[in-house]
Design a protein around this motif. Structure first.
Motif, PDB file in Angstrom:
ATOM      1  N   MET A   1       0.846  -1.184   0.000  1.00 13.04           N
ATOM      2  CA  MET A   1       0.000   0.000   0.000  1.00 13.04           C
ATOM      3  C   MET A   1       0.880   1.232   0.000  1.00 13.04           C
ATOM      4  N   LYS A   2       0.549   2.181  -0.818  1.00 13.67           N
ATOM      5  CA  LYS A   2       1.286   3.425  -0.861  1.00 13.67           C
ATOM      6  C   LYS A   2       1.020   4.205   0.412  1.00 13.67           C
ATOM      7  N   ASP A   3       1.937   5.090   0.766  1.00 14.86           N
ATOM      8  CA  ASP A   3       1.801   5.921   1.956  1.00 14.86           C
ATOM      9  C   ASP A   3       1.718   5.097   3.231  1.00 14.86           C
ATOM     10  N   MET A   4       2.388   3.949   3.254  1.00 15.89           N
ATOM     11  CA  MET A   4       2.334   3.083   4.423  1.00 15.89           C
ATOM     12  C   MET A   4       2.893   3.785   5.659  1.00 15.89           C
ATOM     13  N   GLU A  39      -2.785  -6.099  -1.297  1.00 17.26           N
ATOM     14  CA  GLU A  39      -2.865  -4.993  -0.339  1.00 17.26           C
ATOM     15  C   GLU A  39      -3.012  -5.534   1.081  1.00 17.26           C
ATOM     16  N   GLY A  40      -3.833  -6.566   1.241  1.00 14.72           N
ATOM     17  CA  GLY A  40      -4.023  -7.175   2.551  1.00 14.72           C
ATOM     18  C   GLY A  40      -2.742  -7.767   3.117  1.00 14.72           C
ATOM     19  N   VAL A  41      -1.961  -8.418   2.262  1.00 15.51           N
ATOM     20  CA  VAL A  41      -0.679  -8.987   2.701  1.00 15.51           C
ATOM     21  C   VAL A  41       0.254  -7.872   3.159  1.00 15.51           C
ATOM     22  N   SER A  45       1.605  -7.320   7.008  1.00 15.52           N
ATOM     23  CA  SER A  45       3.034  -7.201   7.286  1.00 15.52           C
ATOM     24  C   SER A  45       3.327  -5.924   8.074  1.00 15.52           C
ATOM     25  N   TYR A  46       2.696  -4.822   7.667  1.00 18.06           N
ATOM     26  CA  TYR A  46       2.849  -3.546   8.376  1.00 18.06           C
ATOM     27  C   TYR A  46       2.397  -3.688   9.828  1.00 18.06           C
ATOM     28  N   ASP A  48       2.135  -6.410  11.659  1.00 14.28           N
ATOM     29  CA  ASP A  48       3.047  -7.291  12.372  1.00 14.28           C
ATOM     30  C   ASP A  48       4.303  -6.531  12.807  1.00 14.28           C
ATOM     31  N   ALA A  49       4.870  -5.752  11.904  1.00 11.56           N
ATOM     32  CA  ALA A  49       6.066  -4.973  12.235  1.00 11.56           C
ATOM     33  C   ALA A  49       5.766  -3.938  13.314  1.00 11.56           C
ATOM     34  N   LYS A  50       4.599  -3.311  13.240  1.00  6.44           N
ATOM     35  CA  LYS A  50       4.207  -2.306  14.228  1.00  6.44           C
ATOM     36  C   LYS A  50       4.074  -2.949  15.604  1.00  6.44           C
ATOM     37  N   LEU A  51       3.433  -4.110  15.672  1.00  8.14           N
ATOM     38  CA  LEU A  51       3.284  -4.803  16.951  1.00  8.14           C
ATOM     39  C   LEU A  51       4.631  -5.226  17.531  1.00  8.14           C
ATOM     40  N   LYS A  52       5.527  -5.698  16.679  1.00  7.73           N
ATOM     41  CA  LYS A  52       6.856  -6.078  17.155  1.00  7.73           C
ATOM     42  C   LYS A  52       7.615  -4.871  17.694  1.00  7.73           C
ATOM     43  N   SER A  53       7.460  -3.732  17.053  1.00  8.88           N
ATOM     44  CA  SER A  53       8.099  -2.505  17.512  1.00  8.88           C
ATOM     45  C   SER A  53       7.570  -2.100  18.885  1.00  8.88           C
ATOM     46  N   ILE A  54       6.266  -2.163  19.058  1.00  8.02           N
ATOM     47  CA  ILE A  54       5.650  -1.829  20.350  1.00  8.02           C
ATOM     48  C   ILE A  54       6.113  -2.811  21.421  1.00  8.02           C
TER      49      ILE A  54
END
Length: 73
Positions: A1-4, A39-41, A45-46, A48-54
């Protein structure tokens, strides 16, 4: 997705929910289904990465059963 980089976790989850509903209800063409799936994938992924960062931030704050000041990454 653009502008992620502008997307929030909550916004990404809401969009994922929309995509799931569209795909489950067969309301889109096959070609659109492929684009939505991709887009869903990317959104998953976004998220998952956000949760790992938190999780890493929480771990840094709460180490050895002691709360510590968070100093950022």
């Amino acid at each position: 997705m653009k502008d992620m980089e502008k997307k929030t976790y909550e916004g990404a989850m809401a969009r994922l929910d929309e995509i799931i509903n569209l795909l489950e209800n067969n309301k889109v063409s096959l070609d659109d289904s492929i684009a939505l799936y991709q887009e869903g994938v990317e959104l998953a992924s976004y998220c998952d990465a956000k949760l790992k960062s938190i999780e890493n931030q929480v771990t840094k704050i709460y180490e050895d059963q002691q709360l510590k000041d968070y100093e950022g990454e």
